[in-house]
Motif scaffolding. Structure first.
Motif, PDB file in Angstrom:
ATOM      1  N   VAL A 106       0.836  -1.199   0.000  1.00  0.00           N
ATOM      2  CA  VAL A 106       0.000   0.000   0.000  1.00  0.00           C
ATOM      3  C   VAL A 106       0.870   1.248   0.000  1.00  0.00           C
ATOM      4  O   VAL A 106       1.671   1.450   0.913  1.00  0.00           O
ATOM      5  CB  VAL A 106      -0.926   0.036   1.237  1.00  0.00           C
ATOM      6  CG1 VAL A 106      -1.838   1.249   1.194  1.00  0.00           C
ATOM      7  CG2 VAL A 106      -1.728  -1.247   1.349  1.00  0.00           C
ATOM      8  N   GLY A 107       0.695   2.071  -1.016  1.00  0.00           N
ATOM      9  CA  GLY A 107       1.310   3.393  -1.058  1.00  0.00           C
ATOM     10  C   GLY A 107       0.297   4.394  -0.530  1.00  0.00           C
ATOM     11  O   GLY A 107      -0.760   4.568  -1.126  1.00  0.00           O
ATOM     12  N   THR A 108       0.588   5.018   0.601  1.00  0.00           N
ATOM     13  CA  THR A 108      -0.360   5.964   1.204  1.00  0.00           C
ATOM     14  C   THR A 108      -0.029   7.391   0.794  1.00  0.00           C
ATOM     15  O   THR A 108       0.993   7.657   0.165  1.00  0.00           O
ATOM     16  CB  THR A 108      -0.322   5.872   2.739  1.00  0.00           C
ATOM     17  OG1 THR A 108       0.999   6.160   3.185  1.00  0.00           O
ATOM     18  CG2 THR A 108      -0.762   4.500   3.231  1.00  0.00           C
ATOM     19  N   LYS A 109      -0.920   8.282   1.194  1.00  0.00           N
ATOM     20  CA  LYS A 109      -0.765   9.726   0.966  1.00  0.00           C
ATOM     21  C   LYS A 109      -0.760  10.069  -0.517  1.00  0.00           C
ATOM     22  O   LYS A 109      -0.036  10.955  -0.970  1.00  0.00           O
ATOM     23  CB  LYS A 109       0.470  10.263   1.689  1.00  0.00           C
ATOM     24  CG  LYS A 109       0.419   9.982   3.194  1.00  0.00           C
ATOM     25  CD  LYS A 109       1.527  10.640   3.947  1.00  0.00           C
ATOM     26  CE  LYS A 109       1.398  10.285   5.439  1.00  0.00           C
ATOM     27  NZ  LYS A 109       2.326  11.023   6.264  1.00  0.00           N
ATOM     28  N   SER A 110      -1.597   9.382  -1.296  1.00  0.00           N
ATOM     29  CA  SER A 110      -1.671   9.656  -2.733  1.00  0.00           C
ATOM     30  C   SER A 110      -2.192  11.065  -3.018  1.00  0.00           C
ATOM     31  O   SER A 110      -2.047  11.557  -4.136  1.00  0.00           O
ATOM     32  CB  SER A 110      -2.522   8.603  -3.446  1.00  0.00           C
ATOM     33  OG  SER A 110      -3.847   8.627  -2.964  1.00  0.00           O
TER      34      SER A 110
END
Length: 185
Positions: A106-110
């Motif tokens: 999961v890549g957050t802060k998109s």
């Protein structure tokens, strides 16, 4: 009702707690629960937000990994160093769970596209190398958060069903074998 336990792993400040609390009601410190309807079935998901300091205490961390049924490997798209450390968390989980745990990268802060240090392509490539699903999310805007947990529940169901079918296959094969051989004279 189905019940699942998911543990969140990643560096401090990447948005683990924000992701957990975005759609989940806090029950205990660092543990969140929420009922979801996925594919017309009700399920309960318990999300364990692994505190940064716990990641340094072997036995406590191992117990949290043992209890987890799936794992979110979380980095911030605005922090290359958090992305580079994902493999460390993955290896800790593999050490305890063995070769086939359920992961989602999961890549957050998109929502922080202007501060991006990790491309979406880099995230997708790492997920492919891990053999897992990949999502970019934003707890701030709720982008892909519900989709992330829906996908995760489906992955856990599929894995659980495969494991059950594998266990059920062995006894049924034994039933098909005749207990006594016929001899033709």
């Amino acid at each position: 009702m189905e019940s699942w336990r998911v543990a969140l792993f990643g560096d401090g400040g990447v948005g683990k707690t924000g992701l957990a609390t975005q759609t989940y009601d806090p029950t205990l410190e660092d543990v969140y629960r929420k009922q979801l309807v996925v594919d017309n079935k009700i399920c309960s998901v318990e999300v364990i937000d692994i505190p940064q300091e716990t990641e340094h205490y072997g036995l406590v961390l191992d117990q949290l990994i043992i209890e987890g049924q799936a794992f979110l490997l979380i980095y911030s798209i605005a922090s290359r160093s958090s992305f580079d450390r994902i493999e460390i968390y993955r290896q800790a989980i593999l050490r305890v769970k063995g070769p086939n745990p359920i992961f989602v990268l999961v890549g957050t802060k998109s929502d922080k596209a202007a501060e991006r240090e990790v491309s979406k392509e880099d995230g997708a490539a790492l997920a492919r190398s891990f053999g897992c699903t990949f999502e970019e999310t934003s707890a701030k805007t709720a982008q892909n958060v519900e989709q992330l947990f829906t996908c995760l529940v489906r992955n856990m169901r599929d894995t659980n069903m495969r494991d059950t079918n594998m266990r059920d296959t062995k006894p049924s094969e034994e039933k098909k074998k005749p207990k006594h051989k016929c001899q033709i004279f």
